[in-house]
Design a protein around this motif. Structure first.
Motif, mmCIF file in Angstrom:
data_model
loop_
_atom_site.group_PDB
_atom_site.id
_atom_site.type_symbol
_atom_site.label_atom_id
_atom_site.label_comp_id
_atom_site.label_asym_id
_atom_site.label_seq_id
_atom_site.Cartn_x
_atom_site.Cartn_y
_atom_site.Cartn_z
ATOM 1 N N LEU A 139 0.813 -1.190 -0.047
ATOM 2 C CA LEU A 139 -0.066 0.016 -0.043
ATOM 3 C C LEU A 139 1.116 1.361 0.002
ATOM 4 O O LEU A 139 2.022 1.192 1.037
ATOM 5 N N THR A 140 0.462 2.099 -0.895
ATOM 6 C CA THR A 140 1.146 3.333 -0.891
ATOM 7 C C THR A 140 0.285 4.586 -0.861
ATOM 8 O O THR A 140 -0.914 4.358 -0.801
ATOM 9 N N ASP A 141 0.629 5.846 -0.827
ATOM 10 C CA ASP A 141 -0.151 6.918 -0.950
ATOM 11 C C ASP A 141 0.398 8.250 -2.027
ATOM 12 O O ASP A 141 1.508 7.844 -2.426
ATOM 13 N N VAL A 142 -0.314 8.935 -2.461
ATOM 14 C CA VAL A 142 -0.094 9.745 -3.411
ATOM 15 C C VAL A 142 0.989 10.793 -2.957
ATOM 16 O O VAL A 142 1.875 11.041 -3.845
ATOM 17 N N SER A 143 1.016 11.327 -1.721
ATOM 18 C CA SER A 143 1.734 12.272 -1.307
ATOM 19 C C SER A 143 3.296 11.809 -1.019
ATOM 20 O O SER A 143 4.425 12.341 -1.171
ATOM 21 N N ASN A 144 3.579 10.522 -0.876
ATOM 22 C CA ASN A 144 4.812 10.065 -0.468
ATOM 23 C C ASN A 144 5.001 8.597 -1.242
ATOM 24 O O ASN A 144 5.181 7.594 -0.224
ATOM 25 N N PRO A 145 5.117 8.430 -2.461
ATOM 26 C CA PRO A 145 5.215 6.892 -2.991
ATOM 27 C C PRO A 145 6.712 6.536 -2.741
ATOM 28 O O PRO A 145 6.871 5.234 -2.688
ATOM 29 N N GLU A 146 7.616 7.525 -2.459
ATOM 30 C CA GLU A 146 8.986 6.942 -2.212
ATOM 31 C C GLU A 146 9.196 5.988 -0.946
ATOM 32 O O GLU A 146 9.772 5.112 -0.873
ATOM 33 N N ALA A 147 8.224 6.274 0.056
ATOM 34 C CA ALA A 147 8.204 5.558 1.383
ATOM 35 C C ALA A 147 8.015 4.023 0.885
ATOM 36 O O ALA A 147 8.619 3.035 1.268
ATOM 37 N N ALA A 148 6.921 3.653 -0.069
ATOM 38 C CA ALA A 148 6.662 2.438 -0.189
ATOM 39 C C ALA A 148 7.615 1.762 -1.088
ATOM 40 O O ALA A 148 7.905 0.455 -1.230
ATOM 41 N N ALA A 149 8.444 2.574 -1.726
ATOM 42 C CA ALA A 149 9.344 1.788 -2.648
ATOM 43 C C ALA A 149 10.886 1.416 -1.999
ATOM 44 O O ALA A 149 11.632 0.660 -2.481
ATOM 45 N N GLY A 150 10.958 2.057 -0.693
ATOM 46 C CA GLY A 150 12.233 1.710 -0.012
ATOM 47 C C GLY A 150 12.443 0.322 0.123
ATOM 48 O O GLY A 150 13.684 -0.333 -0.040
ATOM 49 N N ALA A 151 11.461 -0.596 0.550
ATOM 50 C CA ALA A 151 11.796 -1.918 1.059
ATOM 51 C C ALA A 151 12.119 -2.729 -0.330
ATOM 52 O O ALA A 151 12.360 -4.003 -0.180
ATOM 53 N N LEU A 152 11.537 -2.343 -1.490
ATOM 54 C CA LEU A 152 11.897 -2.981 -2.793
ATOM 55 C C LEU A 152 12.799 -2.422 -3.444
ATOM 56 O O LEU A 152 13.176 -3.116 -4.560
#
Length: 264
Positions: A139-152
């Protein structure tokens, strides 16, 4: 007569908005986007998210949506001498699984990223119903997509993103997703990204206002500009193919970019 006058003024207002360079701030558009995709009761939510079924996309159409994207990936991998299965595919904006049902069977791991928890749940249900247990929802959000990408970061062989870039709040936000794609991919990995392209007709330019009303044309690109943006993100563009008319979803002006991350 007053009612007629009011309707005429309302129509004139909409007409002016269509042709005037009205803009909202990117922050405002991002808030509207998050609100829209977080509420399954929004008008046309299911069809816009590519859910299968009566409220969404008819099954016969839904089953066809992802096939050209799979073919594009397989053709590119064949040219590079790669074999199946693909290690990991990350789809940014997986929706209701129209791509996933075709990609998951040829991967060791399929990661679906989306800003809607309900849509991630639906994608998982669809894949499990066909015996696929390799789905990882993020799950990600519009304002901070970078957070979801960190673990990937550095884990994907293919980054897939279709029917998404035109929904983003701005071209600058699209640049962030390109940067994320490069970050997520291993050296030598491939991104397959679809955009809506601009033509000489000013109606094809980014709308930049009224997200719910204009979401399918919120962000468009000149083809050469997107190519250069991909290079700025660290990619080597390999190919581009155009689909002036997409009969499956009754839309138009799609461009598919195949981008390689150097190395590997």
């Amino acid at each position: 007569m007053r009612a007629v006058a009011r309707n005429l003024l309302r129509y004139a207002g909409y007409t002016l908005l269509e042709h005037m360079p009205v803009q909202q701030s990117e922050r405002s558009r991002a808030r509207e986007a998050q609100k829209y995709w977080s509420d399954v009761n929004q008008r046309a939510f299911h069809s816009n998210s590519h859910w299968k079924g009566s409220q969404g996309v008819p099954e016969r159409v839904w089953l066809e949506l992802g096939k050209p994207h799979l073919t594009l990936m397989l053709d590119h991998l064949t040219l590079r001498g790669c074999s199946l299965p693909v290690g990991r595919v990350v789809e940014w904006g997986c929706g209701g699984g129209a791509n996933a049902v075709h990609f998951a069977p040829v991967t060791d791991s399929f990661v679906g990223v989306d800003i809607s928890q309900a849509t991630l749940d639906e994608c998982g249900i669809v894949l499990r119903s066909m015996g696929q247990e390799n789905f990882q929802p993020v799950l990600t959000d519009v304002s901070n997509p970078e957070a979801a990408a960190g673990a990937l970061a550095g884990t994907a062989d293919v980054f897939l993103c279709t029917y998404v870039f035109e929904l983003l709040p701005s071209q600058e936000h699209g640049q962030r997703i390109l940067d994320i794609a490069n970050r997520v991919l291993r050296p030598g990995g491939t991104a397959i990204i679809q955009i809506k392209y601009e033509t000489a007709d000013r109606k094809t330019r980014s709308r930049q206002w009224g997200y719910r009303r204009n979401l399918a044309n919120m962000t468009t690109y000149c083809i050469d500009d997107f190519w250069q943006r991909a290079e700025r993100a660290g990619f080597t563009p390999v190919s581009i193919s155009l689909r002036p008319k997409d009969d499956l979803i009754d839309d138009e002006r799609y461009a598919y970019f195949v981008l390689d991350k150097p190395g590997g």
